[in-house]
Design an enzyme around this catalytic site. Structure first.
Site, PDB file in Angstrom:
ATOM      1  N   GLN A 241       7.695  12.572  90.816  1.00  0.00           N
ATOM      2  CA  GLN A 241       8.837  13.300  89.727  1.00  0.00           C
ATOM      3  C   GLN A 241      10.215  12.359  89.758  1.00  0.00           C
ATOM      4  O   GLN A 241      10.217  11.589  90.536  1.00  0.00           O
ATOM      5  CB  GLN A 241       9.042  14.724  90.185  1.00  0.00           C
ATOM      6  CG  GLN A 241       9.452  14.517  91.664  1.00  0.00           C
ATOM      7  CD  GLN A 241       9.394  16.136  92.411  1.00  0.00           C
ATOM      8  OE1 GLN A 241       9.146  16.961  91.655  1.00  0.00           O
ATOM      9  NE2 GLN A 241       9.405  16.211  93.692  1.00  0.00           N
ATOM     10  N   HIS A 271      16.710  32.308  97.182  1.00  0.00           N
ATOM     11  CA  HIS A 271      16.214  31.942  98.471  1.00  0.00           C
ATOM     12  C   HIS A 271      16.166  33.350  99.392  1.00  0.00           C
ATOM     13  O   HIS A 271      15.380  33.309 100.239  1.00  0.00           O
ATOM     14  CB  HIS A 271      16.691  30.763  98.976  1.00  0.00           C
ATOM     15  CG  HIS A 271      16.252  29.443  98.570  1.00  0.00           C
ATOM     16  ND1 HIS A 271      17.243  28.652  97.608  1.00  0.00           N
ATOM     17  CD2 HIS A 271      15.064  28.854  98.384  1.00  0.00           C
ATOM     18  CE1 HIS A 271      16.543  27.700  97.119  1.00  0.00           C
ATOM     19  NE2 HIS A 271      15.358  27.774  97.463  1.00  0.00           N
ATOM     20  N   ASP A 367       6.646  28.525  97.369  1.00  0.00           N
ATOM     21  CA  ASP A 367       7.791  28.075  96.369  1.00  0.00           C
ATOM     22  C   ASP A 367       7.276  26.915  95.628  1.00  0.00           C
ATOM     23  O   ASP A 367       8.165  25.887  95.758  1.00  0.00           O
ATOM     24  CB  ASP A 367       8.887  28.011  97.332  1.00  0.00           C
ATOM     25  CG  ASP A 367      10.006  27.928  96.634  1.00  0.00           C
ATOM     26  OD1 ASP A 367      10.233  28.267  95.225  1.00  0.00           O
ATOM     27  OD2 ASP A 367      11.284  27.435  96.730  1.00  0.00           O
TER      28      ASP A 367
END
Length: 505
Positions: A241, A271, A367
């Site tokens: 990425q 979070h 996540d």
């Protein structure tokens, strides 16, 4: 005379090798740029491969019309391929934010590059056909062609993107293409016509790419500045990425492949909502698993609980986790969480790791990035959740970030329904995060005796979550979607839902 023909043949066969290597690199650059800027890497890579191969066929067809001065034509095409392919990434980066017809430009460049590459191999075979036996000619040309393709496919993810980045990679291979043309101009000057003009074209084109290569960072900073509209303070390309960190007044923002991952102004909302419901209701919270979350922000929240004995974080991208271990600004955000003795960071593919692991966890925090492509979609699949279930203790709780129930209700409830096939007790909830809007989560218990409104442990000092789970799990009508399919590996319906819903925005 024989040695002269041999030198001629080897030079042109080496040109075949570079054509194949450079051509595939240009194709990979276009595909990677499309996935960085447009998302859905599988679709764009598929389209680009199809367009590239089709255009090579078109180029091969038109090669039959070039009958005179074929060697000169071959050298000129080699120069043109270098210029078009080398500058393609520069053009695409600069135009992405400036034009509304970016995709037609992308595919036009791919088509043009493919046509030129498709012209070269038949031309070269026609040049050599009277000098080399046909059987040897065909086998040699295709051998060098395939070896070049293999080299490009290995170098691109392992060396070129991590070390040079996308823009400099295409420029480097453009210079290699043109460099071959320059070598041919000097080594075959007696075979060529108008060598002086060819040399000027080749050397001039090479110098153009060299200048752009030298100033690539400036060009990239300009294009990304337009893209993000904020002060860019850090950029890095990993094999997986493009990481960009921006700063605007008191707000730091992290982007991965052009997608916002967090804003320092409100990431605590995301979070805290992700971590604390599961941590508070689990019967035990000693051994914690985090999948994704390479920024360490979820780990920061988990470490607030004294019960925690160890945390295992599995994130594919070592470049990401190293950044959040070492960058002073970012370690300030995650409170140096990834360097704590309780934390073990594993840079592995979570899908593969989960299948081979025999560890057992009390809480799992998942996540992952949104399921914008099929490689990510598998991490939200029925098969993956079944694998995760085997890593959990009988009383464990698992929570998954589940995209936005407001912007993508089909995607949200697809994940919920998929998890219900595996876990005996499943619920969903959502929280408002200003940078993202309404954001959703799916929580599951490995035991029906677990109640989602249980609060077995608390920590003080939270800025958002108040341990009142029922406040977060009410969904109004505009966040509900029915008649949703389960996300399986063989259908990846979730990726289609996600693309359909987010593609409207």
């Amino acid at each position: 005379m024989a040695s002269k023909f041999l030198k001629f043949e080897y030079l042109l066969l080496f040109a075949v090798f570079t054509i194949a290597t450079c051509g595939l690199v240009y194709e990979l650059v276009a595909g990677t740029l499309a996935s960085y800027l447009l998302g859905d890497s599988v679709r764009h890579f598929s389209f680009i491969i199809g367009v590239y191969l089709f255009s090579m066929g078109i180029g091969s067809y038109f090669s039959k019309f070039f009958r005179r001065n074929m060697l000169n034509t071959f050298v000129e095409i080699e120069i043109l391929v270098g210029v078009v392919g080398g500058l393609s990434s520069v053009i695409l980066f600069i135009l992405f934010e400036s034009v509304s017809y970016f995709q037609p430009i992308l595919y036009s460049l791919v088509f043009l590059t493919g046509c030129l590459v498709g012209l070269e191999i038949p031309l070269l075979m026609n040049i050599l056909k009277d000098r080399v036996r046909f059987r040897d000619l065909v086998s040699n040309v295709f051998t060098f062609d395939y070896i070049g393709a293999l080299l490009a496919s290995l170098l691109f993810p392992l060396v070129l993107v991590p070390k040079l980045g996308i823009m400099r990679t295409s420029l480097l291979f453009g210079m290699i293409n043109i460099g071959i043309a320059i070598v041919l101009c000097f080594m075959l000057k007696n075979e060529l016509q108008r060598t002086g003009i060819l040399k000027i074209k080749a050397i001039g084109s090479f110098l153009l790419l060299l200048v752009v290569f030298i100033f690539a960072d400036t060009i990239l900073a300009y294009s990304e500045g337009k893209l993000y509209g904020e002060n860019i303070i850090y950029t890095h390309s990993t094999p997986y990425q493009r990481i960009v960190l921006t700063h605007n007044k008191n707000d730091y923002r992290l982007y991965l492949n052009n997608n916002l991952q967090f804003s320092s102004a409100d990431e605590y909302r995301y979070h805290e909502a992700l971590v604390h419901p599961a941590m508070s209701m689990a019967k035990k919270a000693e051994h914690i698993l985090v999948l994704g979350g390479g920024d360490g922000l979820a780990v920061r929240e988990i470490l607030k609980y004294k019960d925690v004995k160890d945390i295992t974080l599995v994130d594919l991208d070592e470049g990401m986790t190293n950044l959040f271990k070492t960058n002073v600004i970012l370690t300030g955000f995650n409170h140096n969480s990834l360097n704590q003795t309780k934390v073990t960071v594993l840079n592995k593919d979570a899908y593969v790791w989960a299948k081979s692991s025999n560890m057992v966890f009390d809480v799992a925090i998942i996540d992952f990035p949104d399921p914008s492509n099929y490689s990510l979609g598998k991490l939200y699949s029925l098969n993956f959740y079944a694998t995760i279930k085997h890593l959990l203790s009988p009383d464990a709780v698992v929570v998954v970030q589940t995209t936005s129930p407001y912007f993508a209700p089909k995607s949200f409830w697809c994940i919920n329904k998929t998890m219900k096939e595996i876990f005996p007790k499943v619920d969903s909830y959502h929280a408002y995060v200003p940078s993202f809007g309404e954001w959703g989560y799916t929580i599951a218990a490995n035991n029906t005796a677990t109640h989602f409104d249980d609060v077995r442990r608390k920590v003080s000092g939270l800025r958002f979550y108040n341990y009142n789970f029922n406040r977060f799990n009410y969904f109004p009508k505009d966040m509900i979607s029915k008649n949703i399919e389960i996300n399986r590996l063989d259908n990846q319906i979730l990726v289609r839902y996600f693309d359909e819903e987010w593609g409207k925005l």
